[in-house]
Structures are given as structure tokens and as C-alpha cells.
Scaffold this motif. Structure first.
Motif, PDB file in Angstrom:
ATOM      1  N   VAL A 388      23.603 -38.902 -19.194  1.00  0.00           N
ATOM      2  CA  VAL A 388      23.301 -39.004 -17.756  1.00  0.00           C
ATOM      3  C   VAL A 388      22.999 -40.469 -17.407  1.00  0.00           C
ATOM      4  CG1 VAL A 388      21.849 -38.119 -15.886  1.00  0.00           C
ATOM      5  CG2 VAL A 388      22.302 -36.688 -17.902  1.00  0.00           C
ATOM      6  N   VAL A 389      23.528 -40.938 -16.284  1.00  0.00           N
ATOM      7  CA  VAL A 389      23.308 -42.319 -15.853  1.00  0.00           C
ATOM      8  C   VAL A 389      22.929 -42.353 -14.365  1.00  0.00           C
ATOM      9  CG1 VAL A 389      24.351 -44.625 -15.598  1.00  0.00           C
ATOM     10  CG2 VAL A 389      25.032 -43.175 -17.507  1.00  0.00           C
ATOM     11  N   GLY A 390      21.918 -43.123 -14.023  1.00  0.00           N
ATOM     12  CA  GLY A 390      21.637 -43.444 -12.608  1.00  0.00           C
ATOM     13  C   GLY A 390      20.684 -42.547 -11.868  1.00  0.00           C
ATOM     14  N   GLU A 391      20.872 -41.224 -11.987  1.00  0.00           N
ATOM     15  CA  GLU A 391      19.975 -40.306 -11.282  1.00  0.00           C
ATOM     16  C   GLU A 391      20.115 -38.895 -11.847  1.00  0.00           C
ATOM     17  OE1 GLU A 391      21.668 -40.898  -7.325  1.00  0.00           O
ATOM     18  OE2 GLU A 391      22.438 -38.837  -7.427  1.00  0.00           O
ATOM     19  N   VAL A 392      19.152 -38.077 -11.557  1.00  0.00           N
ATOM     20  CA  VAL A 392      19.247 -36.677 -11.967  1.00  0.00           C
ATOM     21  C   VAL A 392      18.559 -35.842 -10.900  1.00  0.00           C
ATOM     22  CG1 VAL A 392      17.172 -36.850 -13.442  1.00  0.00           C
ATOM     23  CG2 VAL A 392      18.789 -35.018 -13.824  1.00  0.00           C
ATOM     24  N   GLY A 393      19.090 -34.655 -10.657  1.00  0.00           N
ATOM     25  CA  GLY A 393      18.475 -33.845  -9.607  1.00  0.00           C
ATOM     26  C   GLY A 393      19.004 -32.437  -9.598  1.00  0.00           C
ATOM     27  N   GLY A 394      18.752 -31.737  -8.503  1.00  0.00           N
ATOM     28  CA  GLY A 394      19.209 -30.361  -8.366  1.00  0.00           C
ATOM     29  C   GLY A 394      18.547 -29.715  -7.168  1.00  0.00           C
ATOM     30  N   ARG A 395      18.790 -28.420  -7.025  1.00  0.00           N
ATOM     31  CA  ARG A 395      18.222 -27.678  -5.885  1.00  0.00           C
ATOM     32  C   ARG A 395      16.853 -27.137  -6.281  1.00  0.00           C
ATOM     33  NH1 ARG A 395      21.425 -24.475  -1.444  1.00  0.00           N
ATOM     34  NH2 ARG A 395      21.904 -26.670  -1.173  1.00  0.00           N
ATOM     35  N   VAL A 396      15.848 -27.503  -5.506  1.00  0.00           N
ATOM     36  CA  VAL A 396      14.472 -27.122  -5.843  1.00  0.00           C
ATOM     37  C   VAL A 396      14.014 -25.990  -4.924  1.00  0.00           C
ATOM     38  CG1 VAL A 396      12.129 -27.972  -6.236  1.00  0.00           C
ATOM     39  CG2 VAL A 396      14.067 -29.535  -6.475  1.00  0.00           C
ATOM     40  N   ALA A 397      13.508 -24.933  -5.519  1.00  0.00           N
ATOM     41  CA  ALA A 397      13.062 -23.744  -4.769  1.00  0.00           C
ATOM     42  C   ALA A 397      11.857 -24.080  -3.886  1.00  0.00           C
ATOM     43  CB  ALA A 397      12.679 -22.649  -5.764  1.00  0.00           C
ATOM     44  N   PRO A 398      11.670 -23.343  -2.782  1.00  0.00           N
ATOM     45  CA  PRO A 398      10.477 -23.540  -1.953  1.00  0.00           C
ATOM     46  C   PRO A 398       9.213 -23.394  -2.800  1.00  0.00           C
ATOM     47  CG  PRO A 398      11.960 -21.904  -0.974  1.00  0.00           C
ATOM     48  CD  PRO A 398      12.549 -22.284  -2.280  1.00  0.00           C
ATOM     49  N   HIS A 399       8.277 -24.315  -2.647  1.00  0.00           N
ATOM     50  CA  HIS A 399       7.003 -24.347  -3.395  1.00  0.00           C
ATOM     51  C   HIS A 399       7.216 -24.592  -4.893  1.00  0.00           C
ATOM     52  CE1 HIS A 399       4.481 -22.033  -0.171  1.00  0.00           C
ATOM     53  NE2 HIS A 399       5.351 -22.879   0.359  1.00  0.00           N
ATOM     54  N   GLY A 400       8.443 -24.987  -5.258  1.00  0.00           N
ATOM     55  CA  GLY A 400       8.751 -25.096  -6.680  1.00  0.00           C
ATOM     56  C   GLY A 400       8.987 -26.534  -7.135  1.00  0.00           C
ATOM     57  N   VAL A 401       9.296 -26.645  -8.409  1.00  0.00           N
ATOM     58  CA  VAL A 401       9.592 -27.956  -8.991  1.00  0.00           C
ATOM     59  C   VAL A 401      10.850 -27.887  -9.851  1.00  0.00           C
ATOM     60  CG1 VAL A 401       7.182 -28.719  -9.182  1.00  0.00           C
ATOM     61  CG2 VAL A 401       8.228 -27.488 -11.096  1.00  0.00           C
ATOM     62  N   ILE A 402      11.458 -29.048 -10.045  1.00  0.00           N
ATOM     63  CA  ILE A 402      12.293 -29.274 -11.223  1.00  0.00           C
ATOM     64  C   ILE A 402      11.527 -30.302 -12.022  1.00  0.00           C
ATOM     65  CG2 ILE A 402      14.396 -30.398 -12.075  1.00  0.00           C
ATOM     66  CD1 ILE A 402      15.947 -29.120  -9.824  1.00  0.00           C
ATOM     67  N   MET A 403      11.339 -30.028 -13.310  1.00  0.00           N
ATOM     68  CA  MET A 403      10.615 -30.990 -14.145  1.00  0.00           C
ATOM     69  C   MET A 403      11.519 -31.386 -15.309  1.00  0.00           C
ATOM     70  SD  MET A 403       6.849 -30.674 -15.837  1.00  0.00           S
ATOM     71  CE  MET A 403       6.053 -32.092 -16.600  1.00  0.00           C
ATOM     72  N   VAL A 404      11.694 -32.680 -15.502  1.00  0.00           N
ATOM     73  CA  VAL A 404      12.598 -33.146 -16.566  1.00  0.00           C
ATOM     74  C   VAL A 404      11.916 -34.189 -17.445  1.00  0.00           C
ATOM     75  CG1 VAL A 404      14.765 -32.753 -15.306  1.00  0.00           C
ATOM     76  CG2 VAL A 404      13.564 -34.944 -15.047  1.00  0.00           C
ATOM     77  N   ARG A 405      12.414 -34.260 -18.677  1.00  0.00           N
ATOM     78  CA  ARG A 405      12.093 -35.367 -19.559  1.00  0.00           C
ATOM     79  C   ARG A 405      13.374 -36.182 -19.718  1.00  0.00           C
ATOM     80  NH1 ARG A 405       9.078 -36.745 -24.503  1.00  0.00           N
ATOM     81  NH2 ARG A 405       7.552 -35.179 -23.949  1.00  0.00           N
ATOM     82  N   VAL A 406      13.273 -37.477 -19.539  1.00  0.00           N
ATOM     83  CA  VAL A 406      14.436 -38.349 -19.604  1.00  0.00           C
ATOM     84  C   VAL A 406      14.280 -39.243 -20.840  1.00  0.00           C
ATOM     85  CG1 VAL A 406      15.715 -40.170 -18.393  1.00  0.00           C
ATOM     86  CG2 VAL A 406      14.635 -38.321 -17.091  1.00  0.00           C
ATOM     87  N   THR A 407      15.214 -39.084 -21.776  1.00  0.00           N
ATOM     88  CA  THR A 407      15.132 -39.815 -23.035  1.00  0.00           C
ATOM     89  C   THR A 407      16.284 -40.809 -23.137  1.00  0.00           C
ATOM     90  OG1 THR A 407      14.230 -37.817 -24.027  1.00  0.00           O
ATOM     91  CG2 THR A 407      14.938 -39.558 -25.543  1.00  0.00           C
ATOM     92  N   PRO A 408      16.029 -42.097 -23.107  1.00  0.00           N
ATOM     93  CA  PRO A 408      17.123 -43.073 -23.233  1.00  0.00           C
ATOM     94  C   PRO A 408      17.868 -42.886 -24.548  1.00  0.00           C
ATOM     95  CG  PRO A 408      15.086 -44.148 -22.522  1.00  0.00           C
ATOM     96  CD  PRO A 408      14.726 -42.739 -22.911  1.00  0.00           C
ATOM     97  N   THR A 409      19.204 -42.979 -24.494  1.00  0.00           N
ATOM     98  CA  THR A 409      20.006 -42.835 -25.716  1.00  0.00           C
ATOM     99  C   THR A 409      20.913 -44.047 -25.833  1.00  0.00           C
ATOM    100  OG1 THR A 409      21.528 -41.502 -24.378  1.00  0.00           O
ATOM    101  CG2 THR A 409      20.048 -40.303 -25.836  1.00  0.00           C
TER     102      THR A 409
END
Ligand code: GLA
Length: 410
Positions: A388-409
Motif C-alpha cells: 500500500v502506498v500513499g493512503e488507506v481507507g474505506g467505508r466507516v459505519a455510523p458510530h464506528g471505526v476502521i482501525m489499522v496498523r501500518v507497517t513500512p516494508t
């Protein structure tokens, strides 16, 4: 009995709050000379990552007993909570009843007939640490005897019982200076001969982040949490309100000294599963102590899945100990970033709104080089994406989260 106690407590708390307002809470204005103490012994290094455990208050209030605590200790082991990292069991207010003729604090004999030493031994035998609660005032918030004027005697007693943790509250403290009062108890604990975590519970009124770092291992930053999405109820605050009050305190925290946005409500029923996921995710971003506040004997699958999400816990427990920050906010949408050890990052895309939202976090917000390649792990779905390069995202539910760990490779 519980109802009666509930009502008495409301009056007592109201009285305590009113007293605080009348006398003012300016940190230095009311320091009594005998309280200007210096701490000689260094603070024991007992909380290099945010503490994890369980506390009786959120679910059981004053309804505590040795039977309940033994059962929670058993459940902590049997449920997998202990293996997940929750290692301390704390009895909050109302375990204490009186002082004897020598001033020694006495547990409620009806509720703790075997005494505190036996209970501490039991909790230790399950491989857990044992915590108690007291108060810097003459009474606790629940109207039980406080530790004012008995600090050294109480600290010695706790050590003799095998106490590993003291939550120290702030009701009925009149004109006491918070920094001085907590310093006094810290000194008493350090001289007790036992390593005891000091959990400061002054509700954030005198900006404890500015003075508590050398005194305690964690300090409450707000009034009590309320098991609700948002809003205020007497002295308690819903989730969004607590998050907002903590968002700007990141500079105060670090290893062995943590902001404490209060105990978890996950599993107590006042919020939806999605909201509890957000609660747990944001606590991990805030490097908050993870102190479960539910009934460990009766956890449904979602409660277990949330409280024992190893990847979210790993973010909370990151050894760098740098608290996360809110780096972007627009209407109901927020992006939170936490810098982790080894150049990794955690991010939370948080949707406070009522409709799903497409959200992203950019490498710039993560403070990563623009062309850097990373592996992204979604901590709630478990999905891993490489390159993955530059950005990461997605559709987030109402009152919800997307939580990610980003590990440089490479
Ligand atoms: C205060 C504290 C709570 C709890 C109660 C007990 O309100 O903030 O966390 O300890 O007292 O009475």
C-alpha cells in the motif's frame, strides 16, 4: 440496601462537588505547609505500558463482596482475559466499613468475612495482582472512611495485606491541595516496603497531567465515564465527551505515567457493539489503561471479541508509549494517529455521524515518506493488504471505526 446506598452516594457526591466549587480548586492556593513534602524514593517502574485489569465500580458499584471478587478472579483466568494481559483485579469503593480503636481500617465484616489478606492471597494464587480503593478525604465518595490523616498507617496496612495497586479518590478533601495530598500518599506507599501502583483519581480538575507524572502511575483526566454514546449525567460523561476531553492531553503521557480516561464500559449494555468497538479502539489510541468494568462471569461473544482483540491491545501496549493524537476533524469525521515503536503507525478513522462515511488516512497524516510501501492490517476484520502506498481507507459505519496498523516494508 443498594438503592439506599445509591441515593446516599448521590447526595454525598453532590456535597463533595459543591464543597470543591466553594473552596475552589486552584492547585497551589490552599497548600497547607505540612503538606509540602518531597518524594525521596523514585517512583517504582510498575507501569511501563498502560496497566490492564478489572475494577468493580462500573458494573457493581457498592455491591462488592469477597465472593464476587473470587468469582471475578476465577473468570478472569477462565475467560482468557488474564492471558490477554488483564492482570490486576481492583476492588473499588465500599469494601471498608470503619476504623478500630487504633485507627486501623476495617473491611466490611459482612461482605468480607475472611478479611483482605485472605482475599489478596486468593487473587495472587490465580496469578493476578490485587488492588484496593481509598480517598484523600475524610470519607470516600461512597461515605466510607477515607485516608486523610491515616496515610502511612493505611499504606502499611495495604502492604501487609499484599495490595499491589491503590486507586486514590478525591471526595471530601475540602481545601486540600491535590498535588500535596497525592504526594503524601505516594510517599507513604513508597515507604511501605511493597511495590504498589498509585492510580490517581482527581477527575482532572487541577490538570494532574502537569504534576502527577512523578507521583502516580496513572491519573484520571475527567469525571466518571457513563455507559452512553454521548452527553452528561450528573458528574458522569458519555463516550464522545470523554474522548474530546482527552484529545489534547497527549503530551503529558509516557511510560510509567498515563492519562486515564476512566474504566471501560464494554459489555455493560449501554452502547451498541459498534460503539464499544469504537470505545476500545480509541482507548488504545489514547494509550489508556485498559481496566475492564463488566461482569467477567457473563461475557457474550462480542464482549470477549472486543476486550480480547490482541491486535488492538498490542497498539495500546506499544512499548514506545507515545499517546495517539487526533490529526484531522471535519464535522462528525475524525482521523487519529499513533506513532508506534519501530516506525509503525496505528490509525483510527472514526465516524461519529449517523450515516456511513468514506474515509481515509494519508501518509502525510501518518508522517510517512510519500512513496513508502507498507503492509496494512485492519485490526477489526483481520484483513492484511501488502504494497500500500500513499493512503488507506474505506467505508466507516455510523458510530464506528476502521482501525489499522501500518507497517513500512522494503
Ligand atoms: C468516584 C470515582 C469513581 C468511583 C467512585 C466510587 O466517582 O471517580 O471511579 O471510584 O468515586 O465511589
Amino acid at each position: 440496601m443498594v438503592l439506599f446506598e445509591g441515593r446516599v452516594m448521590k447526595c454525598l457526591r453532590w456535597f463533595a462537588a459543591a464543597t470543591a466549587l466553594c473552596v475552589g480548586l486552584s492547585p497551589s492556593a490552599h497548600a497547607a505547609p505540612h503538606e509540602t513534602l518531597k518524594l525521596d524514593a523514585p517512583k517504582p517502574r510498575l507501569a511501563l505500558t498502560p496497566p490492564m485489569g478489572w475494577n468493580s465500580w462500573n458494573k457493581f458499584g457498592c455491591n462488592v463482596s469477597e465472593q464476587l471478587i473470587r468469582e471475578q478472579a476465577d473468570a478472569m483466568v477462565a475467560s482468557g482475559m488474564k492471558a490477554a494481559g488483564y492482570n490486576t483485579l481492583v476492588i473499588d469503593d465500599c469494601w471498608q466499613k470503619s476504623r478500630d480503636g487504633e485507627g486501623r481500617i476495617q473491611p466490611d465484616p459482612d461482605r468480607f468475612p475472611s478479611g483482605m489478606k485472605a482475599l489478596a492471597d486468593y487473587v495472587h494464587s490465580r496469578g493476578l495482582k490485587f488492588g484496593l480503593y481509598s480517598d484523600a478525604g475524610v470519607l470516600t465518595c461512597g461515605g466510607r472512611p477515607g485516608s486523610a490523616g491515616h496515610e502511612f498507617q493505611d499504606a502499611r496496612q495495604y502492604a501487609a495485606w499484599g495490595v499491589d495497586w491503590l486507586k486514590y479518590d478525591w471526595c471530601y478533601t475540602g481545601p486540600r491541595n491535590p498535588e500535596a495530598a497525592y504526594t503524601l500518599m505516594a510517599k507513604a506507599l513508597r515507604e511501605s516496603g511493597r511495590d504498589i501502583v498509585l492510580s490517581i483519581c482527581e477527575w482532572g480538575s487541577s490538570q494532574p497531567g502537569k504534576w502527577a507524572g512523578s507521583i502516580g502511575h496513572l491519573w484520571r483526566t475527567t469525571g466518571d465515564i457513563w455507559d452512553a454514546w454521548k452527553g452528561k449525567k450528573e458528574w458522569s460523561h458519555g463516550l464522545l465527551d470523554i474522548i474530546d476531553m482527552n484529545a489534547d492531553l497527549w503530551a503529558d503521557a509516557g511510560p510509567n505515567a498515563w492519562n486515564d480516561p476512566d474504566m471501560l464500559e464494554v459489555g455493560n449494555g449501554g452502547m451498541t457493539t459498534t460503539e464499544y468497538e469504537s470505545h476500545f479502539s480509541l482507548w488504545a489510541m489514547l494509550a489508556a489503561p485498559l481496566i475492564a468494568g463488566n461482569d467477567l462471569r457473563q461475557m457474550d461473544a462480542d464482549t470477549k471479541r472486543i476486550l480480547m482483540n490482541a491486535e488492538v491491545i498490542r497498539v495500546d501496549q506499544d512499548p514506545l508509549g507515545r499517546q495517539g493524537r487526533r490529526v484531522w476533524r471535519q464535522g462528525d469525521l475524525e482521523v487519529w494517529v499513533r506513532v508506534l515503536a519501530g516506525g509503525e503507525r496505528a490509525a483510527v478513522l472514526f465516524n461519529r455521524g449517523e450515516a456511513p462515511a468514506d474515509m481515509k488516512v494519508t501518509w502525510e497524516q501518518l508522517d510517512l515518506a510519500p512513496r513508502l510501501k507498507a503492509e496494512v492490517l485492519d485490526l477489526w476484520s483481520g484483513k492484511k493488504t501488502r504494497g500500500v502506498v500513499g493512503e488507506v481507507g474505506g467505508r466507516v459505519a455510523p458510530h464506528g471505526v476502521i482501525m489499522v496498523r501500518v507497517t513500512p516494508t522494503p
